[in-house]
Scaffold this motif. Sequence first.
Motif, PDB file in Angstrom:
ATOM      1  N   ASN A 225      20.592 -24.030 -14.297  1.00 31.69           N
ATOM      2  CA  ASN A 225      21.464 -24.272 -15.175  1.00 31.69           C
ATOM      3  C   ASN A 225      22.179 -25.971 -14.903  1.00 31.69           C
ATOM      4  O   ASN A 225      23.162 -26.179 -15.186  1.00 31.69           O
ATOM      5  N   ALA A 226      21.214 -26.635 -14.387  1.00 28.74           N
ATOM      6  CA  ALA A 226      21.679 -28.123 -14.256  1.00 28.74           C
ATOM      7  C   ALA A 226      21.655 -28.997 -15.361  1.00 28.74           C
ATOM      8  O   ALA A 226      20.981 -28.533 -16.360  1.00 28.74           O
ATOM      9  N   ILE A 227      22.414 -30.054 -15.606  1.00 26.59           N
ATOM     10  CA  ILE A 227      22.654 -30.779 -16.736  1.00 26.59           C
ATOM     11  C   ILE A 227      22.542 -32.189 -16.157  1.00 26.59           C
ATOM     12  O   ILE A 227      23.075 -32.730 -15.141  1.00 26.59           O
ATOM     13  N   SER A 228      21.713 -33.237 -16.750  1.00 27.63           N
ATOM     14  CA  SER A 228      21.615 -34.545 -16.463  1.00 27.63           C
ATOM     15  C   SER A 228      22.231 -35.311 -17.479  1.00 27.63           C
ATOM     16  O   SER A 228      21.906 -34.957 -18.795  1.00 27.63           O
ATOM     17  N   TYR A 229      22.543 -36.521 -17.293  1.00 25.92           N
ATOM     18  CA  TYR A 229      23.218 -37.358 -18.324  1.00 25.92           C
ATOM     19  C   TYR A 229      22.726 -38.909 -18.056  1.00 25.92           C
ATOM     20  O   TYR A 229      22.453 -39.272 -17.028  1.00 25.92           O
ATOM     21  N   ILE A 230      22.479 -39.463 -19.404  1.00 28.94           N
ATOM     22  CA  ILE A 230      22.361 -40.947 -19.339  1.00 28.94           C
ATOM     23  C   ILE A 230      23.577 -41.580 -19.978  1.00 28.94           C
ATOM     24  O   ILE A 230      23.776 -41.071 -20.932  1.00 28.94           O
ATOM     25  N   THR A 231      24.039 -42.573 -19.346  1.00 31.21           N
ATOM     26  CA  THR A 231      25.377 -43.284 -19.850  1.00 31.21           C
ATOM     27  C   THR A 231      24.997 -44.774 -19.783  1.00 31.21           C
ATOM     28  O   THR A 231      24.152 -45.215 -19.261  1.00 31.21           O
ATOM     29  N   ILE A 232      26.034 -45.586 -20.563  1.00 33.48           N
ATOM     30  CA  ILE A 232      26.035 -46.870 -20.469  1.00 33.48           C
ATOM     31  C   ILE A 232      27.255 -47.209 -19.704  1.00 33.48           C
ATOM     32  O   ILE A 232      28.357 -46.830 -19.859  1.00 33.48           O
ATOM     33  N   GLU A 233      26.778 -48.134 -18.652  1.00 33.81           N
ATOM     34  CA  GLU A 233      27.862 -48.474 -17.759  1.00 33.81           C
ATOM     35  C   GLU A 233      27.966 -49.925 -17.527  1.00 33.81           C
ATOM     36  O   GLU A 233      27.073 -50.706 -17.789  1.00 33.81           O
ATOM     37  N   PRO A 234      28.984 -50.549 -16.996  1.00 32.25           N
ATOM     38  CA  PRO A 234      29.219 -52.050 -16.722  1.00 32.25           C
ATOM     39  C   PRO A 234      27.940 -52.372 -15.787  1.00 32.25           C
ATOM     40  O   PRO A 234      27.617 -51.657 -15.036  1.00 32.25           O
ATOM     41  N   LEU A 235      27.605 -53.588 -15.804  1.00 27.72           N
ATOM     42  CA  LEU A 235      26.734 -53.942 -14.952  1.00 27.72           C
ATOM     43  C   LEU A 235      26.744 -53.912 -13.574  1.00 27.72           C
ATOM     44  O   LEU A 235      27.963 -54.202 -12.927  1.00 27.72           O
ATOM     45  N   GLY A 236      26.052 -53.362 -12.868  1.00 29.07           N
ATOM     46  CA  GLY A 236      25.900 -52.935 -11.338  1.00 29.07           C
ATOM     47  C   GLY A 236      26.417 -51.655 -11.054  1.00 29.07           C
ATOM     48  O   GLY A 236      26.185 -50.963 -10.146  1.00 29.07           O
ATOM     49  N   GLY A 237      26.591 -50.932 -12.505  1.00 27.09           N
ATOM     50  CA  GLY A 237      26.810 -49.429 -12.285  1.00 27.09           C
ATOM     51  C   GLY A 237      28.154 -48.819 -11.969  1.00 27.09           C
ATOM     52  O   GLY A 237      29.045 -49.759 -11.702  1.00 27.09           O
ATOM     53  N   ASN A 238      28.417 -47.607 -12.096  1.00 25.46           N
ATOM     54  CA  ASN A 238      29.693 -47.077 -11.929  1.00 25.46           C
ATOM     55  C   ASN A 238      29.749 -45.833 -10.915  1.00 25.46           C
ATOM     56  O   ASN A 238      28.692 -45.385 -10.571  1.00 25.46           O
ATOM     57  N   GLN A 239      30.764 -45.480 -10.412  1.00 18.64           N
ATOM     58  CA  GLN A 239      30.895 -44.727  -9.197  1.00 18.64           C
ATOM     59  C   GLN A 239      31.217 -43.281  -9.919  1.00 18.64           C
ATOM     60  O   GLN A 239      30.751 -42.312  -9.244  1.00 18.64           O
ATOM     61  N   SER A 240      31.434 -43.220 -11.335  1.00 16.77           N
ATOM     62  CA  SER A 240      31.680 -42.141 -11.965  1.00 16.77           C
ATOM     63  C   SER A 240      30.992 -42.249 -13.388  1.00 16.77           C
ATOM     64  O   SER A 240      31.327 -43.434 -13.791  1.00 16.77           O
ATOM     65  N   PRO A 241      30.687 -41.300 -13.946  1.00 18.36           N
ATOM     66  CA  PRO A 241      30.053 -41.415 -15.363  1.00 18.36           C
ATOM     67  C   PRO A 241      31.156 -41.556 -16.416  1.00 18.36           C
ATOM     68  O   PRO A 241      32.391 -41.155 -16.319  1.00 18.36           O
ATOM     69  N   THR A 242      31.096 -42.644 -17.365  1.00 19.99           N
ATOM     70  CA  THR A 242      31.906 -42.840 -18.341  1.00 19.99           C
ATOM     71  C   THR A 242      31.665 -42.122 -19.469  1.00 19.99           C
ATOM     72  O   THR A 242      30.731 -42.330 -20.330  1.00 19.99           O
ATOM     73  N   VAL A 243      32.626 -40.714 -19.765  1.00 16.16           N
ATOM     74  CA  VAL A 243      32.233 -39.798 -20.583  1.00 16.16           C
ATOM     75  C   VAL A 243      31.797 -40.187 -22.166  1.00 16.16           C
ATOM     76  O   VAL A 243      30.947 -39.760 -22.660  1.00 16.16           O
ATOM     77  N   GLN A 244      32.639 -41.092 -22.371  1.00 17.51           N
ATOM     78  CA  GLN A 244      32.421 -41.474 -23.855  1.00 17.51           C
ATOM     79  C   GLN A 244      31.611 -42.256 -24.132  1.00 17.51           C
ATOM     80  O   GLN A 244      31.083 -42.594 -25.130  1.00 17.51           O
ATOM     81  N   ASN A 245      30.535 -42.681 -23.008  1.00 14.81           N
ATOM     82  CA  ASN A 245      29.367 -43.547 -23.284  1.00 14.81           C
ATOM     83  C   ASN A 245      28.207 -42.642 -23.051  1.00 14.81           C
ATOM     84  O   ASN A 245      27.255 -43.266 -22.639  1.00 14.81           O
ATOM     85  N   ILE A 246      28.150 -41.529 -22.912  1.00 17.05           N
ATOM     86  CA  ILE A 246      27.052 -40.684 -22.746  1.00 17.05           C
ATOM     87  C   ILE A 246      26.047 -40.977 -24.011  1.00 17.05           C
ATOM     88  O   ILE A 246      26.346 -40.555 -25.074  1.00 17.05           O
ATOM     89  N   VAL A 247      24.829 -41.281 -23.622  1.00 19.79           N
ATOM     90  CA  VAL A 247      23.811 -41.389 -24.796  1.00 19.79           C
ATOM     91  C   VAL A 247      22.951 -40.186 -24.963  1.00 19.79           C
ATOM     92  O   VAL A 247      22.032 -40.261 -25.965  1.00 19.79           O
ATOM     93  N   ALA A 248      22.573 -39.424 -23.804  1.00 24.62           N
ATOM     94  CA  ALA A 248      21.614 -38.427 -23.790  1.00 24.62           C
ATOM     95  C   ALA A 248      22.069 -37.394 -22.766  1.00 24.62           C
ATOM     96  O   ALA A 248      22.608 -37.784 -21.687  1.00 24.62           O
ATOM     97  N   ASN A 249      21.690 -36.181 -23.041  1.00 24.45           N
ATOM     98  CA  ASN A 249      21.920 -35.297 -21.746  1.00 24.45           C
ATOM     99  C   ASN A 249      20.811 -34.420 -21.836  1.00 24.45           C
ATOM    100  O   ASN A 249      20.354 -33.936 -23.189  1.00 24.45           O
ATOM    101  N   ILE A 250      20.466 -33.721 -20.787  1.00 24.50           N
ATOM    102  CA  ILE A 250      19.261 -32.843 -20.468  1.00 24.50           C
ATOM    103  C   ILE A 250      19.722 -31.666 -19.873  1.00 24.50           C
ATOM    104  O   ILE A 250      20.100 -31.767 -18.872  1.00 24.50           O
TER     105      ILE A 250
END
Length: 252
Positions: A225-250
Motif C-alpha cells: 500500500n505504498a504511495i509515491s509523489y512528485i512535487t515541485i520544489e525550490p531549486l536544489g530540492g527540499n528536505q520534506s515535500p511541499t504538500v500543496q505542490n504535489i503534481v502527481a501521486n502513484i
Amino acid sequence: MKDKIKDFLDSDLLEKYLLGATSPEETARAERYIVMYPDVRMQFEELQENLEIYAKMHAMTAPEGLKAKILQRIRTQDVGRRKFRRYAIAASIAAFLFAGSSYFFWNQNMNLKDENTMVNNRIQNLEADMKQQLEDVRNQFIVLNNPQTKKYLVNGNEKARELKAVAYVNPVKKLSYINVRNLPNLPEDRVYQMWAEVNGEMVNLGIIKSIEDKDKLLPLPYGKNAISYITIEPLGGNQSPTVQNIVANISY
C-alpha cells in the motif's frame, strides 16, 4: 502437464537461469524444461532476445581514457618498484657512508604503497559500482518481463497536465520502478522531486534531473500500500515535500 508448464513459466526461473543466478538443481531443471517443452524453449529464446536488446540499450561506456590511466599508473608503480630495489641494493653496500639515505628510500617505499592502495581502492569502487548497476539491470529486466508485474499509468494534475509516467510494480519480487515519460517545463528556480511514503515514513527519492533518456527506469522503494509523489520544489530540492505542490501521486 499444461499446469506444470504454466507454473514454471510464471516463476522467474528462466530469468534467473538466463542471468546465471540459479543453483545447480535449478539449472538442471531449467535446462530439462527447455529441451523437453517447446513453449518453454520459445519463452527462453524470447527472453534471450529481450535481454540482448535491453543490454544494448543500457550499455555503459567506461569514461574515456580510464583504461589508459589505470595501465599507466600500474606501469608507473612497476617502474617505481624496480627503482626502489636498485636503490636498496646500492644503499646496503654503501650504508656506512650514506646512513642518511635510508630514510629517503623508506619514504619512497611508503609513497609507492600509498599510491598502490589508492589505485586498488579506486578499482574496488568501480567494481562495486558495476556490480550495483548489473543488479539494477537484472531487477529491471525481471520487472519488465515477469507476467506478475502490474503496470500503472500516471498523469499529472492541473498543476502539471502534461506530466506522464508509467509505474511498474511486481508484488512477488517486491520490486518497483517508474518511467517518467514527460515533464512540463518549470521556471529556472524550481525542480521536480520524487517522494515515497512506505510503512508510514516519507522517503526522499531525489530530484528528477532529466528525461532525455525516456527509456530509463527510476527505482521506487517497495512497500505494501505504498504511495509515491512528485512535487515541485525550490531549486536544489527540499528536505520534506511541499504538500500543496504535489503534481502527481502513484498508489501501488
